[in-house]
Design an enzyme around this catalytic site. Structure first.
Site, PDB file in Angstrom:
ATOM      1  N   CYS A  84      24.834  54.248  68.735  1.00  0.00           N
ATOM      2  CA  CYS A  84      25.741  54.284  69.371  1.00  0.00           C
ATOM      3  C   CYS A  84      26.658  55.917  69.136  1.00  0.00           C
ATOM      4  O   CYS A  84      25.951  56.430  68.615  1.00  0.00           O
ATOM      5  CB  CYS A  84      26.887  53.628  68.024  1.00  0.00           C
ATOM      6  SG  CYS A  84      28.566  53.913  68.107  1.00  0.00           S
ATOM      7  N   CYS A 103      29.296  54.841  76.374  1.00  0.00           N
ATOM      8  CA  CYS A 103      29.714  53.258  74.974  1.00  0.00           C
ATOM      9  C   CYS A 103      28.455  52.662  75.326  1.00  0.00           C
ATOM     10  O   CYS A 103      28.264  51.635  76.716  1.00  0.00           O
ATOM     11  CB  CYS A 103      31.123  53.320  75.086  1.00  0.00           C
ATOM     12  SG  CYS A 103      31.447  51.943  73.899  1.00  0.00           S
TER      13      CYS A 103
END
Length: 294
Positions: free
Chosen positions: A201, A78
């Site tokens: 992302c 992440c």
């Protein structure tokens, strides 16, 4: 809990299902490793929350995976959690090798012919001190146009959930991709145009088809999955913790096991695992509310 480092699993976590793109790359690079993946979907998206919240979740999840599953390394799949929490995590758990992810600005700058690179990321990532430091390191000779993509990770997360119809979900993701790529500028191979797009992302990898349609066939789209997988291999090898590829009689070892957990809807994780990794529903489980320390 297995006692041999080589047979212990590698932990992977993300705010939701986006990190499955990194898990996919890890399984390709390290097919004999066992993996435990945790999607913190009950608290997604991280990108629009504060650093303190993301740090608390990251530390709690790392502790849970270490104690309950005996992980030998942790991949923070992440970008937001890496930006906000990887340094506090390494300080709190120095015994646990930790691999973070960050937008691939270095290879993008190196490969750009127009020297103009677009970056899509969550607000938490692109406004972080860590990202700003990374950009400064690689902006000599390269222009970075950066766009915070509020709502895109959440829309991708929702795309695996019912009762939202698949067509409506695809339309919403496409509209957000169009808005944010449009805000970056003009894509192409001419002087001044953006010829490289960085996906900052892990969720955005699953919108690559929509992004490709928007930026055209000549623009290179860069994500971090393969690089993170190679770094994980290096760290495990340095620690002497790589899973064996064959037994004492040189018989090939079976592929590693994969277990996936979620703090959100089990059906959503099962749908994402099947759709993007080809994994059966029985690989997935929900963490019961109040049943774990996280």
């Amino acid at each position: 809990m297995p006692s041999s480092p080589a047979t212990r699993p590698v932990g992977v976590f993300d705010s939701g299902v986006g990190g499955l793109s990194v898990l996919q790359a890890l399984r390709h690079e390290l097919p004999h490793e066992h993996f435990v993946y945790l999607a913190d979907s009950g608290n997604a998206p991280y990108g629009e929350r504060g650093d303190a919240f993301v740090q608390r979740r990251t530390l709690a999840i790392a502790d849970f995976l270490h104690r309950q599953h005996g992980i030998k390394a942790l991949v923070v799949a992440c970008n937001t959690a890496t930006a906000a929490a990887v340094e506090p995590l390494r300080a709190a758990m120095p015994q646990l090798p930790t691999i973070g992810v960050e937008p691939a600005l270095k290879p993008a700058a190196r490969g750009s012919q127009t020297h103009h690179v677009g970056v899509l990321g969550t607000r938490g990532t692109v406004t972080s001190t860590r990202f700003e430091r990374l950009r400064r390191e690689h902006e000599d000779g390269t222009r970075f146009s950066v766009q915070a993509c509020d709502g895109l990770a959440h829309a991708i997360e929702q795309s695996t959930e019912e009762p939202l119809p698949a067509a409506a979900s695809t339309t919403k993701i496409g509209a957000l991709c169009a808005r944010y790529t449009g805000a970056l500028g003009t894509f192409g191979l001419k002087t001044g145009e953006i010829d490289t797009l960085v996906l900052g992302c892990t969720h955005y990898v699953f919108a690559k088809e929509a992004l490709r349609a928007l930026v055209g066939p000549d623009v290179q789209i860069v994500d971090t999955g393969a690089a993170v997988a190679r770094q994980t291999r290096r760290i495990l090898a340095q620690a002497g913790a790589l899973a064996p590829e064959s037994d004492a009689g040189d018989t090939p070892v079976a592929p590693g096991r994969v277990a996936l957990y979620t703090t959100g809807q089990l059906a959503a994780l099962q749908a994402a695992a099947q759709r993007w990794l080809g994994l059966p529903a029985q690989c997935c489980a929900a963490l019961p509310p109040g049943g774990t320390p996280i």
